[in-house]
Motif scaffolding. Structure first.
Motif, PDB file in Angstrom:
ATOM      1  N   THR A  21       0.828  -1.206   0.000  1.00 50.14           N
ATOM      2  CA  THR A  21       0.000   0.000   0.000  1.00 50.14           C
ATOM      3  C   THR A  21       0.860   1.252   0.000  1.00 50.14           C
ATOM      4  OG1 THR A  21      -1.770  -1.159   1.167  1.00 50.14           O
ATOM      5  CG2 THR A  21      -1.806   1.251   1.254  1.00 50.14           C
ATOM      6  N   LEU A  22       1.824   1.304   0.892  1.00 44.67           N
ATOM      7  CA  LEU A  22       2.682   2.488   0.980  1.00 44.67           C
ATOM      8  C   LEU A  22       3.471   2.712  -0.305  1.00 44.67           C
ATOM      9  CD1 LEU A  22       4.025   2.245   4.641  1.00 44.67           C
ATOM     10  CD2 LEU A  22       2.134   3.645   3.768  1.00 44.67           C
ATOM     11  N   ARG A  23       3.870   1.637  -0.936  1.00 44.76           N
ATOM     12  CA  ARG A  23       4.624   1.736  -2.194  1.00 44.76           C
ATOM     13  C   ARG A  23       3.705   1.928  -3.400  1.00 44.76           C
ATOM     14  NH1 ARG A  23       8.754  -3.387  -1.527  1.00 44.76           N
ATOM     15  NH2 ARG A  23       9.993  -2.524   0.181  1.00 44.76           N
ATOM     16  N   ASN A  24       2.402   1.734  -3.182  1.00 43.95           N
ATOM     17  CA  ASN A  24       1.416   1.732  -4.262  1.00 43.95           C
ATOM     18  C   ASN A  24       1.872   0.765  -5.362  1.00 43.95           C
ATOM     19  OD1 ASN A  24      -0.990   2.394  -5.474  1.00 43.95           O
ATOM     20  ND2 ASN A  24      -0.138   4.157  -6.550  1.00 43.95           N
ATOM     21  N   ASP A  25       2.218  -0.436  -4.924  1.00 48.94           N
ATOM     22  CA  ASP A  25       2.840  -1.443  -5.783  1.00 48.94           C
ATOM     23  C   ASP A  25       1.820  -2.528  -6.141  1.00 48.94           C
ATOM     24  OD1 ASP A  25       4.325  -3.586  -6.831  1.00 48.94           O
ATOM     25  OD2 ASP A  25       6.040  -3.172  -5.518  1.00 48.94           O
ATOM     26  N   MET A  28       3.200  -6.134  -6.235  1.00 51.83           N
ATOM     27  CA  MET A  28       3.313  -6.714  -4.890  1.00 51.83           C
ATOM     28  C   MET A  28       1.936  -7.082  -4.357  1.00 51.83           C
ATOM     29  SD  MET A  28       5.305  -5.225  -1.589  1.00 51.83           S
ATOM     30  CE  MET A  28       5.566  -6.262  -0.152  1.00 51.83           C
ATOM     31  N   ARG A  29       0.920  -6.259  -4.625  1.00 55.10           N
ATOM     32  CA  ARG A  29      -0.447  -6.583  -4.195  1.00 55.10           C
ATOM     33  C   ARG A  29      -0.885  -7.933  -4.779  1.00 55.10           C
ATOM     34  NH1 ARG A  29      -1.555  -0.662  -4.844  1.00 55.10           N
ATOM     35  NH2 ARG A  29      -2.130   0.079  -2.760  1.00 55.10           N
ATOM     36  N   LYS A  30      -0.599  -8.154  -6.062  1.00 61.16           N
ATOM     37  CA  LYS A  30      -0.964  -9.424  -6.704  1.00 61.16           C
ATOM     38  C   LYS A  30      -0.225 -10.590  -6.052  1.00 61.16           C
ATOM     39  CE  LYS A  30      -2.106  -7.628 -11.270  1.00 61.16           C
ATOM     40  NZ  LYS A  30      -1.726  -7.580 -12.686  1.00 61.16           N
ATOM     41  N   GLU A  31       1.050 -10.405  -5.776  1.00 62.95           N
ATOM     42  CA  GLU A  31       1.848 -11.460  -5.144  1.00 62.95           C
ATOM     43  C   GLU A  31       1.337 -11.774  -3.744  1.00 62.95           C
ATOM     44  OE1 GLU A  31       5.744  -9.724  -5.379  1.00 62.95           O
ATOM     45  OE2 GLU A  31       6.010 -10.307  -7.475  1.00 62.95           O
ATOM     46  N   ILE A  50      -5.798  -5.895  -0.969  1.00 66.23           N
ATOM     47  CA  ILE A  50      -4.488  -5.643  -0.362  1.00 66.23           C
ATOM     48  C   ILE A  50      -4.254  -4.133  -0.379  1.00 66.23           C
ATOM     49  CG2 ILE A  50      -2.007  -6.131  -0.461  1.00 66.23           C
ATOM     50  CD1 ILE A  50      -3.751  -8.601   0.157  1.00 66.23           C
ATOM     51  N   ASN A  51      -4.874  -3.485   0.583  1.00 63.33           N
ATOM     52  CA  ASN A  51      -4.804  -2.031   0.698  1.00 63.33           C
ATOM     53  C   ASN A  51      -4.956  -1.697   2.176  1.00 63.33           C
ATOM     54  OD1 ASN A  51      -4.670   0.656  -0.191  1.00 63.33           O
ATOM     55  ND2 ASN A  51      -6.885   0.808  -0.092  1.00 63.33           N
ATOM     56  N   CYS A  52      -3.835  -1.505   2.863  1.00 58.99           N
ATOM     57  CA  CYS A  52      -3.894  -1.315   4.309  1.00 58.99           C
ATOM     58  C   CYS A  52      -2.752  -0.414   4.775  1.00 58.99           C
ATOM     59  CB  CYS A  52      -3.800  -2.669   5.006  1.00 58.99           C
ATOM     60  SG  CYS A  52      -4.190  -2.612   6.760  1.00 58.99           S
ATOM     61  N   MET A  57      -3.960   2.647  12.230  1.00 58.70           N
ATOM     62  CA  MET A  57      -3.610   3.878  11.535  1.00 58.70           C
ATOM     63  C   MET A  57      -4.809   4.377  10.727  1.00 58.70           C
ATOM     64  SD  MET A  57      -0.442   4.365  12.385  1.00 58.70           S
ATOM     65  CE  MET A  57       0.105   5.585  11.209  1.00 58.70           C
ATOM     66  N   GLU A  58      -4.835   5.671  10.468  1.00 59.04           N
ATOM     67  CA  GLU A  58      -5.850   6.223   9.575  1.00 59.04           C
ATOM     68  C   GLU A  58      -5.601   5.674   8.174  1.00 59.04           C
ATOM     69  OE1 GLU A  58      -8.471   8.233  10.309  1.00 59.04           O
ATOM     70  OE2 GLU A  58      -7.888   7.975  12.408  1.00 59.04           O
ATOM     71  N   GLY A  59      -6.642   5.513   7.421  1.00 62.91           N
ATOM     72  CA  GLY A  59      -6.495   5.052   6.043  1.00 62.91           C
ATOM     73  C   GLY A  59      -7.097   3.682   5.833  1.00 62.91           C
ATOM     74  N   GLY A  60      -6.823   3.122   4.673  1.00 66.38           N
ATOM     75  CA  GLY A  60      -7.397   1.854   4.265  1.00 66.38           C
ATOM     76  C   GLY A  60      -7.003   0.696   5.162  1.00 66.38           C
ATOM     77  N   LYS A  61      -7.838  -0.314   5.151  1.00 66.81           N
ATOM     78  CA  LYS A  61      -7.603  -1.537   5.922  1.00 66.81           C
ATOM     79  C   LYS A  61      -7.778  -2.743   5.009  1.00 66.81           C
ATOM     80  CE  LYS A  61      -7.381   0.723   9.774  1.00 66.81           C
ATOM     81  NZ  LYS A  61      -6.653   1.840   9.167  1.00 66.81           N
ATOM     82  N   PHE A  62      -6.982  -3.767   5.255  1.00 67.87           N
ATOM     83  CA  PHE A  62      -7.171  -5.052   4.597  1.00 67.87           C
ATOM     84  C   PHE A  62      -8.585  -5.514   4.922  1.00 67.87           C
ATOM     85  CE2 PHE A  62      -6.555  -9.790   4.981  1.00 67.87           C
ATOM     86  CZ  PHE A  62      -6.555 -10.024   3.615  1.00 67.87           C
ATOM     87  N   THR A  63      -9.285  -6.084   3.966  1.00 61.21           N
ATOM     88  CA  THR A  63     -10.689  -6.444   4.125  1.00 61.21           C
ATOM     89  C   THR A  63     -10.957  -7.204   5.418  1.00 61.21           C
ATOM     90  OG1 THR A  63     -10.871  -6.540   1.726  1.00 61.21           O
ATOM     91  CG2 THR A  63     -12.627  -7.569   2.984  1.00 61.21           C
ATOM     92  N   HIS A  64     -10.141  -8.193   5.720  1.00 60.73           N
ATOM     93  CA  HIS A  64     -10.339  -8.964   6.952  1.00 60.73           C
ATOM     94  C   HIS A  64     -10.251  -8.056   8.177  1.00 60.73           C
ATOM     95  CE1 HIS A  64     -10.005 -11.909  10.137  1.00 60.73           C
ATOM     96  NE2 HIS A  64      -8.866 -11.334  10.485  1.00 60.73           N
TER      97      HIS A  64
END
Length: 114
Positions: A21-25, A28-31, A50-52, A57-64
């Protein structure tokens, strides 16, 4: 208090979802999605999930973490920052499996106790 220590004591600093997420990669999200889907036998884990930025922390969270994590739900319902704030930590059946499987989590929570 270290905001990168999750409700259960896992250190989000080294989490692959947070790093992607921090790298906006997107690669890596797919992997990570492929690895976690296999590891947790969960085809619902997609690259889009895969966005957390971290459990607390403020911001997105992994779905789980956002919608189904019983530990995070419990901590938030009690108005705590983490399980370290709960007097039932050592006997809790909700966080117990994490503490048994990730020894650093218990130590991380202990470091947050006053």
């Amino acid at each position: 208090m270290n905001q990168l220590i999750s409700c259960c004591g896992i250190n989000c600093e080294n989490c692959e979802a947070r790093i992607a997420t921090l790298r906006n990669d997107d690669i890596m999200r797919k992997e990570v999605a492929a690895k976690w889907s296999e590891m947790f036998q969960s085809p619902e884990i997609t690259p889009e999930s895969i966005n957390c930025t971290g459990c607390r922390m403020e911001g997105g969270k992994f779905t789980h973490c956002e919608s189904t994590c019983e530990i995070r739900k419990c901590v938030r319902s009690k108005g705590f920052a983490t399980c370290a704030d709960c007097t039932e930590l050592e006997v809790c059946t909700i966080v117990g499996p994490i503490l048994a499987g990730v020894p650093d989590a218990r130590e991380n929570l202990r470091s947050l106790m006053n």
